[in-house]
Design a protein around this motif. Sequence first.
Motif, PDB file in Angstrom:
ATOM      1  N   SER A  67      12.176 -17.356 -17.619  1.00 34.03           N
ATOM      2  CA  SER A  67      13.114 -16.243 -17.825  1.00 34.03           C
ATOM      3  C   SER A  67      13.172 -15.390 -16.570  1.00 34.03           C
ATOM      4  CB  SER A  67      12.671 -15.401 -19.027  1.00 34.03           C
ATOM      5  OG  SER A  67      13.495 -14.276 -19.149  1.00 34.03           O
ATOM      6  N   GLU A  68      14.317 -14.763 -16.354  1.00 29.50           N
ATOM      7  CA  GLU A  68      14.461 -13.924 -15.178  1.00 29.50           C
ATOM      8  C   GLU A  68      13.715 -12.620 -15.348  1.00 29.50           C
ATOM      9  OE1 GLU A  68      18.597 -13.389 -14.592  1.00 29.50           O
ATOM     10  OE2 GLU A  68      18.965 -15.481 -13.984  1.00 29.50           O
ATOM     11  N   ARG A  69      13.482 -12.231 -16.532  1.00 24.97           N
ATOM     12  CA  ARG A  69      12.777 -10.984 -16.783  1.00 24.97           C
ATOM     13  C   ARG A  69      11.233 -11.147 -16.657  1.00 24.97           C
ATOM     14  NH1 ARG A  69      15.897  -8.674 -22.159  1.00 24.97           N
ATOM     15  NH2 ARG A  69      18.002  -8.558 -21.208  1.00 24.97           N
ATOM     16  N   PHE A  70      10.779 -12.315 -16.439  1.00 25.73           N
ATOM     17  CA  PHE A  70       9.330 -12.572 -16.350  1.00 25.73           C
ATOM     18  C   PHE A  70       8.854 -12.219 -14.951  1.00 25.73           C
ATOM     19  CE2 PHE A  70       5.683 -15.315 -15.506  1.00 25.73           C
ATOM     20  CZ  PHE A  70       4.852 -14.919 -16.553  1.00 25.73           C
ATOM     21  N   GLU A  71       7.855 -11.401 -14.836  1.00 26.02           N
ATOM     22  CA  GLU A  71       7.304 -10.956 -13.571  1.00 26.02           C
ATOM     23  C   GLU A  71       5.771 -11.070 -13.601  1.00 26.02           C
ATOM     24  OE1 GLU A  71       8.564  -7.048 -12.772  1.00 26.02           O
ATOM     25  OE2 GLU A  71      10.731  -7.542 -12.664  1.00 26.02           O
ATOM     26  N   GLU A  72       5.256 -11.337 -12.439  1.00 24.93           N
ATOM     27  CA  GLU A  72       3.805 -11.387 -12.290  1.00 24.93           C
ATOM     28  C   GLU A  72       3.352 -10.185 -11.473  1.00 24.93           C
ATOM     29  OE1 GLU A  72       2.432 -14.995 -10.608  1.00 24.93           O
ATOM     30  OE2 GLU A  72       3.100 -16.254 -12.287  1.00 24.93           O
ATOM     31  N   ARG A  73       2.360  -9.480 -11.926  1.00 27.18           N
ATOM     32  CA  ARG A  73       1.823  -8.312 -11.259  1.00 27.18           C
ATOM     33  C   ARG A  73       0.294  -8.370 -11.254  1.00 27.18           C
ATOM     34  NH1 ARG A  73       5.487  -3.218 -13.417  1.00 27.18           N
ATOM     35  NH2 ARG A  73       7.531  -4.010 -12.665  1.00 27.18           N
ATOM     36  N   MET A  74      -0.258  -7.932 -10.133  1.00 27.40           N
ATOM     37  CA  MET A  74      -1.699  -7.872  -9.985  1.00 27.40           C
ATOM     38  C   MET A  74      -2.199  -6.519 -10.448  1.00 27.40           C
ATOM     39  SD  MET A  74      -2.420 -10.844  -8.691  1.00 27.40           S
ATOM     40  CE  MET A  74      -4.062 -10.600  -8.068  1.00 27.40           C
ATOM     41  N   VAL A  75      -3.261  -6.521 -11.198  1.00 20.68           N
ATOM     42  CA  VAL A  75      -3.837  -5.285 -11.714  1.00 20.68           C
ATOM     43  C   VAL A  75      -5.337  -5.289 -11.387  1.00 20.68           C
ATOM     44  CG1 VAL A  75      -4.285  -3.872 -13.744  1.00 20.68           C
ATOM     45  CG2 VAL A  75      -2.158  -5.172 -13.577  1.00 20.68           C
ATOM     46  N   GLN A  76      -5.789  -4.231 -10.770  1.00 17.11           N
ATOM     47  CA  GLN A  76      -7.202  -4.115 -10.418  1.00 17.11           C
ATOM     48  C   GLN A  76      -7.920  -3.325 -11.504  1.00 17.11           C
ATOM     49  OE1 GLN A  76      -7.917  -2.314  -6.676  1.00 17.11           O
ATOM     50  NE2 GLN A  76     -10.137  -2.693  -6.721  1.00 17.11           N
ATOM     51  N   THR A  77      -8.942  -3.944 -12.030  1.00 14.49           N
ATOM     52  CA  THR A  77      -9.707  -3.277 -13.077  1.00 14.49           C
ATOM     53  C   THR A  77     -10.664  -2.272 -12.466  1.00 14.49           C
ATOM     54  OG1 THR A  77     -11.346  -5.015 -13.040  1.00 14.49           O
ATOM     55  CG2 THR A  77      -9.555  -5.262 -14.610  1.00 14.49           C
ATOM     56  N   LEU A  78     -11.026  -1.306 -13.235  1.00 16.19           N
ATOM     57  CA  LEU A  78     -11.942  -0.273 -12.776  1.00 16.19           C
ATOM     58  C   LEU A  78     -13.372  -0.814 -12.730  1.00 16.19           C
ATOM     59  CD1 LEU A  78     -10.586   2.793 -14.780  1.00 16.19           C
ATOM     60  CD2 LEU A  78     -10.121   2.194 -12.389  1.00 16.19           C
ATOM     61  N   ALA A  79     -14.056  -0.525 -11.610  1.00 21.01           N
ATOM     62  CA  ALA A  79     -15.459  -0.931 -11.495  1.00 21.01           C
ATOM     63  C   ALA A  79     -16.330  -0.019 -12.342  1.00 21.01           C
ATOM     64  CB  ALA A  79     -15.907  -0.884 -10.028  1.00 21.01           C
ATOM     65  N   GLY A  80     -17.411  -0.602 -12.792  1.00 19.10           N
ATOM     66  CA  GLY A  80     -18.318   0.187 -13.610  1.00 19.10           C
ATOM     67  C   GLY A  80     -18.940   1.323 -12.817  1.00 19.10           C
ATOM     68  N   ALA A  81     -19.112   2.423 -13.465  1.00 17.55           N
ATOM     69  CA  ALA A  81     -19.660   3.599 -12.797  1.00 17.55           C
ATOM     70  C   ALA A  81     -21.125   3.358 -12.453  1.00 17.55           C
ATOM     71  CB  ALA A  81     -19.513   4.814 -13.701  1.00 17.55           C
ATOM     72  N   ALA A  82     -21.486   3.607 -11.202  1.00 15.02           N
ATOM     73  CA  ALA A  82     -22.870   3.447 -10.765  1.00 15.02           C
ATOM     74  C   ALA A  82     -23.728   4.597 -11.262  1.00 15.02           C
ATOM     75  CB  ALA A  82     -22.936   3.361  -9.248  1.00 15.02           C
ATOM     76  N   LYS A  83     -24.937   4.278 -11.630  1.00 10.92           N
ATOM     77  CA  LYS A  83     -25.855   5.279 -12.136  1.00 10.92           C
ATOM     78  C   LYS A  83     -27.158   5.227 -11.328  1.00 10.92           C
ATOM     79  CE  LYS A  83     -24.108   5.057 -16.882  1.00 10.92           C
ATOM     80  NZ  LYS A  83     -24.476   4.819 -18.298  1.00 10.92           N
ATOM     81  N   ASP A  84     -27.673   6.348 -11.049  1.00  7.90           N
ATOM     82  CA  ASP A  84     -28.949   6.463 -10.338  1.00  7.90           C
ATOM     83  C   ASP A  84     -30.006   6.937 -11.322  1.00  7.90           C
ATOM     84  OD1 ASP A  84     -27.655   5.715  -8.048  1.00  7.90           O
ATOM     85  OD2 ASP A  84     -27.318   7.778  -7.389  1.00  7.90           O
ATOM     86  N   LYS A  85     -31.136   6.197 -11.344  1.00  4.54           N
ATOM     87  CA  LYS A  85     -32.248   6.557 -12.210  1.00  4.54           C
ATOM     88  C   LYS A  85     -33.495   6.746 -11.360  1.00  4.54           C
ATOM     89  CE  LYS A  85     -30.664   4.261 -16.424  1.00  4.54           C
ATOM     90  NZ  LYS A  85     -31.025   3.290 -17.489  1.00  4.54           N
ATOM     91  N   GLU A  86     -34.220   7.740 -11.617  1.00  7.25           N
ATOM     92  CA  GLU A  86     -35.439   8.049 -10.895  1.00  7.25           C
ATOM     93  C   GLU A  86     -36.643   7.879 -11.817  1.00  7.25           C
ATOM     94  OE1 GLU A  86     -35.158  11.894  -9.298  1.00  7.25           O
ATOM     95  OE2 GLU A  86     -33.524  11.425  -7.891  1.00  7.25           O
ATOM     96  N   VAL A  87     -37.713   7.226 -11.264  1.00 12.33           N
ATOM     97  CA  VAL A  87     -38.947   6.995 -12.018  1.00 12.33           C
ATOM     98  C   VAL A  87     -40.088   7.650 -11.247  1.00 12.33           C
ATOM     99  CG1 VAL A  87     -40.524   5.301 -12.981  1.00 12.33           C
ATOM    100  CG2 VAL A  87     -38.073   4.830 -12.948  1.00 12.33           C
ATOM    101  N   GLN A  88     -40.877   8.392 -11.906  1.00 14.03           N
ATOM    102  CA  GLN A  88     -41.970   9.111 -11.270  1.00 14.03           C
ATOM    103  C   GLN A  88     -43.263   8.320 -11.440  1.00 14.03           C
ATOM    104  OE1 GLN A  88     -42.543  13.058 -12.697  1.00 14.03           O
ATOM    105  NE2 GLN A  88     -44.114  13.568 -11.176  1.00 14.03           N
ATOM    106  N   CYS A  89     -44.021   8.082 -10.350  1.00 18.47           N
ATOM    107  CA  CYS A  89     -45.304   7.383 -10.368  1.00 18.47           C
ATOM    108  C   CYS A  89     -46.323   8.172  -9.556  1.00 18.47           C
ATOM    109  CB  CYS A  89     -45.190   5.955  -9.822  1.00 18.47           C
ATOM    110  SG  CYS A  89     -44.700   5.887  -8.105  1.00 18.47           S
ATOM    111  N   GLU A  90     -47.585   7.755  -9.670  1.00 15.72           N
ATOM    112  CA  GLU A  90     -48.632   8.451  -8.948  1.00 15.72           C
ATOM    113  C   GLU A  90     -48.528   8.142  -7.456  1.00 15.72           C
ATOM    114  OE1 GLU A  90     -52.328   7.379 -10.571  1.00 15.72           O
ATOM    115  OE2 GLU A  90     -51.943   8.260 -12.549  1.00 15.72           O
ATOM    116  N   THR A  91     -48.688   9.161  -6.672  1.00 17.09           N
ATOM    117  CA  THR A  91     -48.613   8.986  -5.217  1.00 17.09           C
ATOM    118  C   THR A  91     -49.870   8.301  -4.692  1.00 17.09           C
ATOM    119  OG1 THR A  91     -49.556  11.178  -4.882  1.00 17.09           O
ATOM    120  CG2 THR A  91     -47.150  11.026  -4.969  1.00 17.09           C
ATOM    121  N   ILE A  92     -49.686   7.494  -3.654  1.00 17.22           N
ATOM    122  CA  ILE A  92     -50.803   6.789  -3.023  1.00 17.22           C
ATOM    123  C   ILE A  92     -51.438   7.720  -2.004  1.00 17.22           C
ATOM    124  CG2 ILE A  92     -51.488   4.801  -1.643  1.00 17.22           C
ATOM    125  CD1 ILE A  92     -49.067   3.334  -2.795  1.00 17.22           C
ATOM    126  N   ILE A  93     -52.724   7.968  -2.218  1.00 19.37           N
ATOM    127  CA  ILE A  93     -53.447   8.879  -1.337  1.00 19.37           C
ATOM    128  C   ILE A  93     -54.059   8.072  -0.201  1.00 19.37           C
ATOM    129  CG2 ILE A  93     -55.317  10.539  -1.177  1.00 19.37           C
ATOM    130  CD1 ILE A  93     -54.940  11.088  -4.169  1.00 19.37           C
TER     131      ILE A  93
END
Length: 631
Positions: A67-93
């Motif tokens: 059909s002439e009305r048929f069109e192809e278009r590229m669509v970019q999906t949204l990337a997942g939101a990055a998350k930063d997590k911090e873990v606390q451990c005992e310091t090396i003396i």
Amino acid sequence: QVGQEEMEEELTEADLDQKVDIYLSETDTLWMFDMPSVMVSVEAEDAVRVLERNKIYVDICKTKAGSERFEERMVQTLAGAAKDKEVQCETIIMEDKGMTVTSWDLDISLDASEIEPMSRAEGFGARTEGSSKSPTAKEQEQTVSVSSDRDITTSSLMIPESAVPVRSQEEEKCHSEAILTSENLKQDLVIMERILMENIFQPKLAAYRQIPVLIEPDITSDRGDTATATEEDEEEEHDKEKKDEGKEGKGFIDPSMKINETPEEDATPRLEQLWSYMCDLTSGHSVSSMAWNKVNPDLLAIGYRESDSKDQKKGFACCWSLKNPMWPERIFQCDHGVTAVDFSLASPNLLAVGTSSGSVAVYDVRSRNDAAFLDSSASLNKHTDAVWQLRWVEQDRGTTGGDKKERLMCISADGRVTEWLIQQRLDCIDLMKLRRTEKEKKKLPGEKERKSEAPISQHAAGLCFDFHPEDTDIYLAGTDEGHIYQCSCSGREQVLGTYRGHKGPVYRVAWNPSSTDMFLSCSADWSTILWHRDSQTPLLTFSSVTAFVHDIMWSPKSAFIFAAVKESRVEIWDLSVSIFNPLISHTANPEANLTSILFAKNTNCLLLGDSLGGVGVWELFNLDAPGSNEV
């Protein structure tokens, strides 16, 4: 446990007859998971509407393609939101620590487990005395930090400069002594020594065990000579290949291609010496007896005594191994000369030793301690004269299968044959007392009867014995009178027969291991006699040279071959070849007299002990007698 402790109430008959009402009620429904279905039943109310929607969707999909009305278009999906997590451990003396030490302080810390605590205390005392003196500028600069394994704190001590080299020498000496006395070093030296012995004696040990001898190739040091020799070998091989090609077409075989080609050997029987068990310790002592270990055929026990004494000086017994023919593995010192040795069969680590004083001792060869495991010093019935022979004997009387009892038997010059009981201490019982027999003198005509002179001792000195190979209740005993008694262990003082043929002391008797009705005896009257058990008349008498026959032994591989030692000569007799002359008569050691003989196990070798402390190992050649196992 709690459940077991709770007691349930018992129901009575009234409780069982009582009516109980039970009410059932419906609870609220709890939905744990709900997933709506994508399928609809044809009979459902919305079935018609769902079918219409599906039909419209199919038509749309068909009309889109092309059909002439048929069109192809590229669509970019949204990337997942990055998350930063911090873990606390005992310091090396981390900490930086430092200390000032000297070289000998490092030796102390490394060898603290091997140095005695007293030496360390003396070292600290020396340091304190040094610090009490007025230090100089150089001495103030030399400080050391002393720390323990558990404490972290350090302290500085003043050390005089003159005390450092003296202490260093003492520590080096203690360190060297600790290394030389360590068990690991001793074990490593034993392994190294055996490796060297195997390399040195490899051709002789290979001949003893009847395996091929490794021949080392000749290696030239000059490279030029090596290269030249290699080129010449290549040219010779090339010429040989050409010759071989021509000979193969004609059907010839090159004799030079034979492997290990040797000239035809002499077929006459002979002896060749491989090595000798001898060292500085045994030199000058006479070999009195030899015995193989019943389980380990490479272990040999040898008894030694003084050759130029009346057997009252000290002697010793040695255990030699094929892994080191130059020094014995075990050395057991005795207060008197050793006259007899034998290994146990039930306990192969036990070695019985008899001495010239009449004492009997049992040693454990597994232990490195040279003290006796058991001895007869506390026995009230011990021998009063030399024990000339002892044997571990399996007595199967009254037993079945493998329940055989092993007993230690001895014969002594005090005229007793004893059985030793192995308990907390050694004690013995008498099996037989050898009596002297009066010699009958012919009475001349007209001669008056004289009173017979009483002998000094009523007992005949026992010099040797041998137990029957099949019935161990029967044994032969040789005496200094020249008589041989056939005795039984089943009854006390029971003599089954007396064999009179020798005119001197009987040094050895030996049953034939293959033909058990025959036995040999040798004596100081220069003769060796072959006897039959049922006949008190000698069958054959062998006398080649005018010399004492000290020892005899049957070959374990042939019923016709036996060996005898006469002073410095050894004779090998083969009765299937000749009964008049020995097959081999060889002078083993012209400077010494041969005292004992022993055939090796599982090999064609013979061991000869002499009066100078040597035991030579000789290889026998060309003694394969046809039908040697038949009589």
